[in-house]
Design an enzyme around this catalytic site. Structure first.
Site, PDB file in Angstrom:
ATOM      1  CG  ASP A 189     -16.002 -17.955 -31.575  1.00  0.00           C
ATOM      2  OD1 ASP A 189     -16.700 -17.272 -31.908  1.00  0.00           O
ATOM      3  OD2 ASP A 189     -15.596 -17.477 -30.239  1.00  0.00           O
ATOM      4  CG  HIS A 194     -11.023 -15.164 -32.675  1.00  0.00           C
ATOM      5  ND1 HIS A 194     -10.671 -14.720 -31.145  1.00  0.00           N
ATOM      6  CD2 HIS A 194     -12.576 -14.428 -32.163  1.00  0.00           C
ATOM      7  CE1 HIS A 194     -12.092 -14.616 -30.729  1.00  0.00           C
ATOM      8  NE2 HIS A 194     -12.898 -14.500 -30.667  1.00  0.00           N
ATOM      9  CB  ILE A 209      -7.202 -12.187 -30.326  1.00  0.00           C
ATOM     10  CG1 ILE A 209      -8.511 -11.935 -30.176  1.00  0.00           C
ATOM     11  CG2 ILE A 209      -5.936 -10.707 -29.961  1.00  0.00           C
ATOM     12  CD1 ILE A 209      -8.604 -11.290 -29.072  1.00  0.00           C
ATOM     13  N   GLY A 212     -10.892 -17.186 -26.740  1.00  0.00           N
ATOM     14  CA  GLY A 212     -10.419 -17.215 -25.117  1.00  0.00           C
ATOM     15  C   GLY A 212     -10.600 -18.693 -24.922  1.00  0.00           C
TER      16      GLY A 212
END
Length: 287
Positions: A189, A194, A209, A212
Site C-alpha cells: 500500500d 502514509h 498517518i 488503517g
C-alpha cells in the site's frame, strides 16, 4: 453521476491472484509490530523462519489490490484522493500457511448513501490454488467523500457496542516512528498519505498517518497474544470500523471484553485520547 449503483453493484473486480513466501509473512508481521522484544520466544515465532507463524491478519494482504482497485469498474468514476477506508471484516477459514498461493474473485456487493459521501462495499474471496478451498474472505467498506446524496439506502451496519463494565483485558501496543514506512513496504500500500509530509498536509494532517489496516493488524495481534493465548489457529474473524487516525510512534490502547465465543474491543490513541478503532469484534474459529 460519478457513482451509478445500478451499474456498479454486482460488478466484478479486476482479478489479481497472489502468491507469498515466508519472507512476505515475516515482513508483514514486522509491519504490524511483531518482534519486540526480539528475545521473546512468542515474538520470535513471528519473525524467524524456524517455527514461523503467520499473523491471521496477513489475510488482508492478498486481496488489497483488488479491494482498492474498484475505481476502474463500470459505474464508478471517482478520484482515489477522496477515498477513506471506513471499515473492514476479515474471515479466516483455515490456519494461514507461511507460503502459498490463492485465486481471488471479488465484487461490489453494495453502495450506501451516507449523505456526505458514499460507502462502497467490496468483497474478495481468496481460495487456495492447491485445494480450491476458501482461505480468506475480505469485505471492505470504502467511504468516498462528496459522492452521497444520490437517493440510495443509507445501510445499517452491525453494531458491536462495548459492554458497560470494566474490560477483561487492556493491552498497550507502542508503534514505531517509522511504522508506516515499514508497513507500506510489507503491504504494497504505497499511498503517499502514509509517507509524504506534503501530501499529508494537503489531506489535512500535520504529518503522515498510519495505514488503517496496519492499526487493524496491531490490534488483532494484541487480541491474539492475550485473549487467544498466542494461538493464531483460533482466529476466526475480525470486524472493525476505523474511527480516527494514528500517527506513527503513538501507542494504541486496546480494551477487550470476553463474551464467551467472541471478544468485543475498542482502541484509543494513548497520547491524544481519541478512539481510532471501534464497533469491533473478534470471533474464534471452530476447530
Amino acid at each position: 453521476m460519478p457513482i451509478d449503483p445500478a451499474r456498479a453493484v454486482g460488478a466484478g473486480l479486476t482479478r489479481h491472484d497472489y502468491a507469498w513466501s515466508d519472507r512476505d509473512v515475516i515482513l508483514y508481521n514486522l509491519g504490524v509490530g511483531a518482534g519486540a522484544p526480539p528475545d521473546d520466544p512468542s515474538e520470535l515465532a513471528y519473525t524467524y523462519e524456524e517455527g514461523l507463524r503467520a499473523l491471521p491478519t496477513f489475510g488482508t494482504i492478498p486481496p488489497f489490490r483488488m479491494l482498492m482497485g474498484f475505481e476502474d469498474i463500470d459505474g464508478v468514476d471517482i478520484s482515489m484522493t477522496r477515498v477513506l477506508h471506513g471499515e473492514h471484516t476479515l474471515v479466516v477459514h483455515a490456519p494461514v500457511p507461511t507460503s502459498g498461493s490463492v485465486i481471488q474473485h471479488g465484487t461490489i456487493v453494495d453502495i450506501h448513501d451516507k449523505g456526505s459521501g458514499a460507502l462502497v462495499v467490496a468483497e474478495v474471496v481468496s481460495v487456495l490454488e492447491t485445494t480450491g478451498e476458501p482461505l480468506f474472505t475480505n469485505r471492505a467498506g470504502v467511504f468516498v467523500r462528496g459522492e452521497g446524496g444520490f437517493g440510495g439506502e443509507p445501510g445499517t451496519g452491525v453494531a458491536q457496542p462495548t459492554p458497560d463494565r470494566i474490560p477483561d483485558l487492556v493491552v498497550e501496543s507502542p508503534t514505531l516512528a517509522q511504522q508506516a514506512l515499514l508497513y507500506r513496504m510489507a503491504s504494497g500500500d504505497h499511498n503517499p498519505l502514509h509517507a509524504d509530509p506534503g501530501f499529508a498536509a494537503v489531506a489535512g494532517y500535520e504529518r503522515p498517518i498510519l495505514h488503517g489496516l496496519c492499526t487493524y493488524g496491531v490490534v488483532a495481534k494484541a487480541v491474539v497474544q492475550t485473549a487467544l493465548g498466542g494461538d493464531t489457529d483460533r482466529f476466526g474473524s475480525f470486524s472493525a470500523r476505523f474511527t480516527g487516525h494514528v500517527f506513527p510512534g503513538e501507542t494504541l490502547v486496546t480494551r477487550i471484553w470476553d463474551e464467551g465465543d467472541h471478544w468485543l474491543l475498542d482502541t484509543i490513541c494513548k497520547e491524544r485520547g481519541t478512539r481510532v478503532l471501534g464497533n469491533a469484534a473478534l470471533w474464534a474459529r471452530d476447530a
